[in-house]
Write a protein that holds these residues in place. Structure first.
Motif, short mmCIF file in Angstrom:
data_model
loop_
_atom_site.label_atom_id
_atom_site.label_comp_id
_atom_site.label_asym_id
_atom_site.label_seq_id
_atom_site.Cartn_x
_atom_site.Cartn_y
_atom_site.Cartn_z
N LEU A 248 -7.69 2.83 3.51
CA LEU A 248 -8.07 4.19 3.12
C LEU A 248 -8.99 4.81 4.15
O LEU A 248 -8.77 5.92 4.64
CB LEU A 248 -8.74 4.18 1.75
CG LEU A 248 -9.27 5.54 1.27
CD1 LEU A 248 -8.13 6.51 1.05
CD2 LEU A 248 -10.11 5.39 0.00
N TYR B 124 -2.78 8.85 -3.08
CA TYR B 124 -2.34 7.79 -2.17
C TYR B 124 -3.07 6.48 -2.51
O TYR B 124 -2.45 5.44 -2.72
CB TYR B 124 -2.63 8.18 -0.73
CG TYR B 124 -1.96 7.32 0.30
CD1 TYR B 124 -0.58 7.16 0.33
CD2 TYR B 124 -2.69 6.65 1.28
CE1 TYR B 124 0.05 6.38 1.28
CE2 TYR B 124 -2.07 5.86 2.24
CZ TYR B 124 -0.70 5.73 2.23
OH TYR B 124 -0.08 4.95 3.17
N HIS B 125 -4.36 6.58 -2.62
CA HIS B 125 -5.13 5.37 -2.91
C HIS B 125 -4.82 4.83 -4.31
O HIS B 125 -4.61 3.63 -4.49
CB HIS B 125 -6.62 5.65 -2.78
CG HIS B 125 -7.47 4.42 -2.98
ND1 HIS B 125 -7.47 3.37 -2.09
CD2 HIS B 125 -8.31 4.06 -3.97
CE1 HIS B 125 -8.28 2.43 -2.53
NE2 HIS B 125 -8.81 2.81 -3.66
N ALA C 95 -13.87 2.76 -3.69
CA ALA C 95 -12.46 2.42 -3.48
C ALA C 95 -12.22 0.93 -3.66
O ALA C 95 -11.22 0.51 -4.26
CB ALA C 95 -12.01 2.87 -2.10
N SER D 91 -1.78 2.75 -4.74
CA SER D 91 -1.87 1.34 -4.38
C SER D 91 -2.59 0.54 -5.47
O SER D 91 -2.26 -0.62 -5.73
CB SER D 91 -2.58 1.18 -3.03
OG SER D 91 -3.96 1.40 -3.18
N TYR E 85 0.84 -1.20 0.00
CA TYR E 85 0.00 0.00 0.00
C TYR E 85 0.87 1.25 0.00
O TYR E 85 0.71 2.14 -0.84
CB TYR E 85 -0.90 -0.01 1.23
CG TYR E 85 -2.00 1.02 1.23
CD1 TYR E 85 -2.96 1.03 0.21
CD2 TYR E 85 -2.11 1.97 2.23
CE1 TYR E 85 -3.97 1.95 0.21
CE2 TYR E 85 -3.13 2.90 2.23
CZ TYR E 85 -4.06 2.89 1.21
OH TYR E 85 -5.07 3.82 1.20
N SER F 264 2.02 4.18 -3.27
CA SER F 264 1.97 5.65 -3.31
C SER F 264 3.33 6.23 -3.68
O SER F 264 3.41 7.26 -4.35
CB SER F 264 1.49 6.20 -1.97
OG SER F 264 2.51 6.09 -1.00
N LEU G 205 -7.66 -2.91 1.21
CA LEU G 205 -7.19 -1.60 0.75
C LEU G 205 -8.21 -0.50 1.04
O LEU G 205 -7.84 0.62 1.40
CB LEU G 205 -6.86 -1.65 -0.75
CG LEU G 205 -5.66 -2.52 -1.13
CD1 LEU G 205 -5.36 -2.43 -2.63
CD2 LEU G 205 -4.41 -2.11 -0.36
#
Lengths: 197, 197
Positions: B191, B160-161, B92, B164, A160, A164, B187
């Motif tokens: 988040l 950021y998400h 997400a 991944s 994860y 990023s 994941l």
DNA sequence: CTGGACAGACTAACCGGTCGGTATGTATCA
DNA sequence: TGATACATACCGACCGGTTAGTCTGTCCAG
């Protein structure tokens, strides 16, 4: 005067590596011809093949350099005499800063791995794994001691975070609103917050 | 019988697109020759250049297809009649599942964008931005209503998400220990936990 | 008989890598 | 000191092979 430093003070092999790094990041490995590299470095093909075995070798050198630097920095943070929270935060933020400061390297790293010959690819993967595992160990340590949540497998948390980092070369712009340290702090924050029990 | 479906029932343009997708993901855009694509599709170059203007066009079609699907799915989740937390989690997790289910597309998407011609690249970037902004709006909505922390700028959270998600094609293996939904849940959890106030 | 749907030979441009040759530096010995 | 011998650093023409894209021709449906 040694021929190796004709023109400016930098030795030819380093000039070639620097030129290749920039061009690989700019146009990609396959779109960069050996001719373009040697022209950018101010030499000819003879020089390149005197120092490197192949174009592939050049790419491999870039990888080796990046891996060495990153592993050293991670170890320094991971082995420090600090509480686990601080060590993880330090390592997580540091990899962001160094990645931003060498965006070309990062671009090449994640975009051109499949251009390496199978053996070199294997070698790079092995070193990457060492890196990954050191980072994972940090997270597991925090999970064992109850400082981090165990809700997510440590492996996945590592991926994860490195997702990023990987992604930085896609969106980060040096002339954008945030400096490297600022981005690093935010991303480390997100990681630590996601790990809160 | 129409020539378009010689061999099997699938029309030639789709066969070409499918073959190209697989090969681009497997060897990369530059390492895949037009000859290989047409052979894999069971036709010849005449057919390819009858339907597509260039090799570049073929790549662009792959991008267009992926973008369209992802945008549709995101919109569906984002506009649902649910609390913001559920909508974000759903979106997400969904993007993770669809990415895993089309790992080839993801591989191509993040690895080969720079092979597109400048205009097509610009076009793809514009559509990507739309997607990014819809996702960001979701996060901002939650921040405004106090459900999510405002500590990190929404833009950065999105990157950021998606970092991944982007990274999935690097590490995820269909024969690995985790299924798509499992990874997606983890994941999405990370988040949401990172966004806890 | 017309036009879309292909086949496949062909071309012009490159590209990575090689190789014979040259210039310069250094070690050795008379 | 100066000559000989060898090593290192590089040059640049060249080669075999590959590639995207073109063009002419064939075939069949309507």
């Amino acid at each position: 005067m040694a021929r190796t430093t004709d023109g400016d003070g930098t030795p030819v092999p380093q000039r070639l590596l620097a030129a290749a790094t920039r061009l690989f990041a700019e146009r990609g490995y396959d779109r960069t011809s050996v001719q373009e590299i040697v022209e950018a470095a101010g030499v000819t093909k003879g020089a390149l093949y005197h120092y490197f075995g192949s174009k592939d070798d050049l790419l491999h050198e870039v990888y080796a350099r990046v891996l060495r630097v990153q592993q050293e920095r991670l170890d320094a943070f991971a082995n420090a005499d600090e509480p686990i929270e601080k060590r993880l935060r330090g390592a997580a933020a540091d990899v962001v800063v160094t990645t931003i400061e060498n965006l070309d390297d990062a671009m090449i790293f994640f975009r051109s791995m499949h251009h390496l010959s199978p053996e070199k690819n294997k070698q790079v993967r092995a070193e990457r794994r060492r890196y990954h595992e050191r980072f994972r160990a940090l997270i597991e340590e925090g999970q064992e001691s109850g400082v981090f949540s165990k809700a997510t497998p440590a492996d996945l948390v590592v991926d994860y975070h490195f997702g990023s980092v990987h992604h930085l070369s896609t969106w980060y712009r040096p002339d954008g609103p945030m400096g490297p340290q600022e981005v690093a702090d935010h991303l480390a924050d997100l990681l630590l917050r996601a790990l809160r029990p």
